[in-house]
Design a protein around this motif. Structure first.
Motif, PDB file in Angstrom:
ATOM      1  N   TYR A 176       2.222 108.630  53.328  1.00  0.00           N
ATOM      2  CA  TYR A 176       2.120 108.370  54.885  1.00  0.00           C
ATOM      3  C   TYR A 176       1.447 107.086  55.576  1.00  0.00           C
ATOM      4  O   TYR A 176       0.000 107.362  55.485  1.00  0.00           O
ATOM      5  CB  TYR A 176       2.476 109.614  55.399  1.00  0.00           C
ATOM      6  CG  TYR A 176       2.595 110.066  57.197  1.00  0.00           C
ATOM      7  CD1 TYR A 176       4.309 109.720  57.480  1.00  0.00           C
ATOM      8  CD2 TYR A 176       1.458 110.042  57.997  1.00  0.00           C
ATOM      9  CE1 TYR A 176       3.703 109.607  58.731  1.00  0.00           C
ATOM     10  CE2 TYR A 176       1.974 110.108  58.871  1.00  0.00           C
ATOM     11  CZ  TYR A 176       3.606 109.377  59.431  1.00  0.00           C
ATOM     12  OH  TYR A 176       3.504 109.190  60.688  1.00  0.00           O
ATOM     13  N   GLY A 179       1.954 106.050  59.871  1.00  0.00           N
ATOM     14  CA  GLY A 179       2.996 106.290  60.567  1.00  0.00           C
ATOM     15  C   GLY A 179       2.243 106.087  62.551  1.00  0.00           C
ATOM     16  O   GLY A 179       0.361 105.988  62.487  1.00  0.00           O
ATOM     17  N   GLY A 226       5.686 110.148  63.894  1.00  0.00           N
ATOM     18  CA  GLY A 226       6.902 109.829  63.231  1.00  0.00           C
ATOM     19  C   GLY A 226       6.271 108.700  62.271  1.00  0.00           C
ATOM     20  O   GLY A 226       5.124 107.795  62.436  1.00  0.00           O
ATOM     21  N   TYR A 261       6.701 106.254  58.035  1.00  0.00           N
ATOM     22  CA  TYR A 261       7.505 105.687  56.671  1.00  0.00           C
ATOM     23  C   TYR A 261       6.237 107.070  55.966  1.00  0.00           C
ATOM     24  O   TYR A 261       4.769 107.663  56.254  1.00  0.00           O
ATOM     25  CB  TYR A 261       7.024 104.197  56.670  1.00  0.00           C
ATOM     26  CG  TYR A 261       7.259 104.532  54.337  1.00  0.00           C
ATOM     27  CD1 TYR A 261       8.751 104.698  54.582  1.00  0.00           C
ATOM     28  CD2 TYR A 261       5.721 104.089  53.729  1.00  0.00           C
ATOM     29  CE1 TYR A 261       8.066 104.342  53.067  1.00  0.00           C
ATOM     30  CE2 TYR A 261       6.178 103.908  52.724  1.00  0.00           C
ATOM     31  CZ  TYR A 261       7.958 103.777  51.924  1.00  0.00           C
ATOM     32  OH  TYR A 261       7.456 103.482  50.435  1.00  0.00           O
ATOM     33  N   ASP A 270      11.345 106.947  48.698  1.00  0.00           N
ATOM     34  CA  ASP A 270      10.584 106.638  50.350  1.00  0.00           C
ATOM     35  C   ASP A 270      11.758 106.990  51.601  1.00  0.00           C
ATOM     36  O   ASP A 270      12.859 107.898  50.545  1.00  0.00           O
ATOM     37  CB  ASP A 270      11.579 105.403  50.593  1.00  0.00           C
ATOM     38  CG  ASP A 270      10.581 103.938  49.832  1.00  0.00           C
ATOM     39  OD1 ASP A 270       9.530 104.176  49.332  1.00  0.00           O
ATOM     40  OD2 ASP A 270      10.921 103.113  48.790  1.00  0.00           O
ATOM     41  N   PHE A 279      11.426 109.434  55.791  1.00  0.00           N
ATOM     42  CA  PHE A 279      10.585 109.036  57.118  1.00  0.00           C
ATOM     43  C   PHE A 279      10.219 110.587  57.295  1.00  0.00           C
ATOM     44  O   PHE A 279      10.261 111.326  56.468  1.00  0.00           O
ATOM     45  CB  PHE A 279      11.872 108.858  58.206  1.00  0.00           C
ATOM     46  CG  PHE A 279      12.738 109.990  58.702  1.00  0.00           C
ATOM     47  CD1 PHE A 279      13.060 111.045  58.967  1.00  0.00           C
ATOM     48  CD2 PHE A 279      13.754 109.988  57.746  1.00  0.00           C
ATOM     49  CE1 PHE A 279      13.717 111.404  59.170  1.00  0.00           C
ATOM     50  CE2 PHE A 279      14.704 110.296  57.821  1.00  0.00           C
ATOM     51  CZ  PHE A 279      14.928 111.899  58.760  1.00  0.00           C
ATOM     52  N   ARG A 280       9.310 110.666  58.129  1.00  0.00           N
ATOM     53  CA  ARG A 280       8.783 111.552  58.504  1.00  0.00           C
ATOM     54  C   ARG A 280       8.402 111.777  60.444  1.00  0.00           C
ATOM     55  O   ARG A 280       8.249 111.395  60.788  1.00  0.00           O
ATOM     56  CB  ARG A 280       7.315 112.366  58.004  1.00  0.00           C
ATOM     57  CG  ARG A 280       6.323 113.171  58.514  1.00  0.00           C
ATOM     58  CD  ARG A 280       4.968 114.113  58.059  1.00  0.00           C
ATOM     59  NE  ARG A 280       5.079 112.999  55.919  1.00  0.00           N
ATOM     60  CZ  ARG A 280       4.690 113.530  55.585  1.00  0.00           C
ATOM     61  NH1 ARG A 280       3.497 113.098  55.879  1.00  0.00           N
ATOM     62  NH2 ARG A 280       4.480 113.570  53.758  1.00  0.00           N
ATOM     63  N   SER A 302      10.245 115.842  56.429  1.00  0.00           N
ATOM     64  CA  SER A 302      10.161 114.283  55.536  1.00  0.00           C
ATOM     65  C   SER A 302      11.816 114.703  55.334  1.00  0.00           C
ATOM     66  O   SER A 302      11.899 116.036  54.500  1.00  0.00           O
ATOM     67  CB  SER A 302       8.613 114.362  54.753  1.00  0.00           C
ATOM     68  OG  SER A 302       7.867 114.185  55.567  1.00  0.00           O
TER      69      SER A 302
END
Length: 204
Positions: A107, A109, A126, A128, A154, A156-157, A179
């Protein structure tokens, strides 16, 4: 749950902004290194019948924060692993089974925080995420029909948390994050991940 994650992050930051400006600024800037551990849940949000699976996640985080008054902003990178599995049925055909076993998760971000006391800060985050999973697909219940593959997903979080100082350089934190991963090997798995994390860190 996706909407809940965004709402939680927004609410935490909104609450911080509502705190009186008289709160003293704490020193939350600089580099930080954290050990992480917590609860992990994978849930297949596809059209088939799914079973969420719970497990344990653990890892480490390295980050750097900047502070301007009561506002704190920074970047962070994280490596974790997990014991979690997820299984779903009837994804492509009646009677089939698709399962995922979680592996390492990378991760990167940013986060934005607000100091609410000399020892405490709330924040939203937030970025990737790239999660490695081992996937297994069975067209029927027979083991000879099983296909096994490993893939990197792949996604997002987003998340929100509270950081609390226990010494001038050491701190603990609690964090919820969500996520989402869309597909694996071209198949839309709509995988959701919910985590409750605890962290122990030092600033340097």
């Amino acid at each position: 749950m996706r909407k809940l994650a965004f709402a939680t992050a927004a609410a935490a930051f909104g609450l911080a902004l509502a705190t009186p400006a008289l709160a003293q600024n704490g020193d939350f800037g600089g580099g930080r290194l954290e050990a992480l551990a917590g609860y992990d849940n994978l849930q297949d949000g596809g059209d088939g019948e799914s079973e969420g699976r719970e497990g344990f996640t653990y890892g480490a985080l390295l980050g750097y924060d900047f502070q301007r008054g009561n506002i704190v902003y920074g970047i962070e990178g994280e490596v974790t692993d997990a014991t979690t599995k997820s299984r779903s049925y009837n994804e492509l055909a009646a009677g089939d089974r698709f399962s995922l076993e979680a592996g390492r998760d990378l991760y990167v971000g940013g986060r934005l925080g607000y100091v609410i006391s000399p020892a405490a800060m709330v924040y939203a985050k937030g970025g990737y995420t790239n999660a490695r999973v081992e996937s297994r697909y069975q067209a029927t219940t027979g083991a000879e029909n099983e296909l096994v593959d490993k893939a990197d997903l792949d996604g997002f979080r987003v998340g929100a948390g509270l950081e609390f100082k226990i010494t001038p350089t050491a701190f603990v934190k609690g964090e919820y994050r969500y996520s989402h991963y869309g597909d694996v090997d071209g198949y839309d798995i709509d995988l959701d991940r919910h985590q409750l994390m605890a962290g122990l860190g030092i600033r340097f």
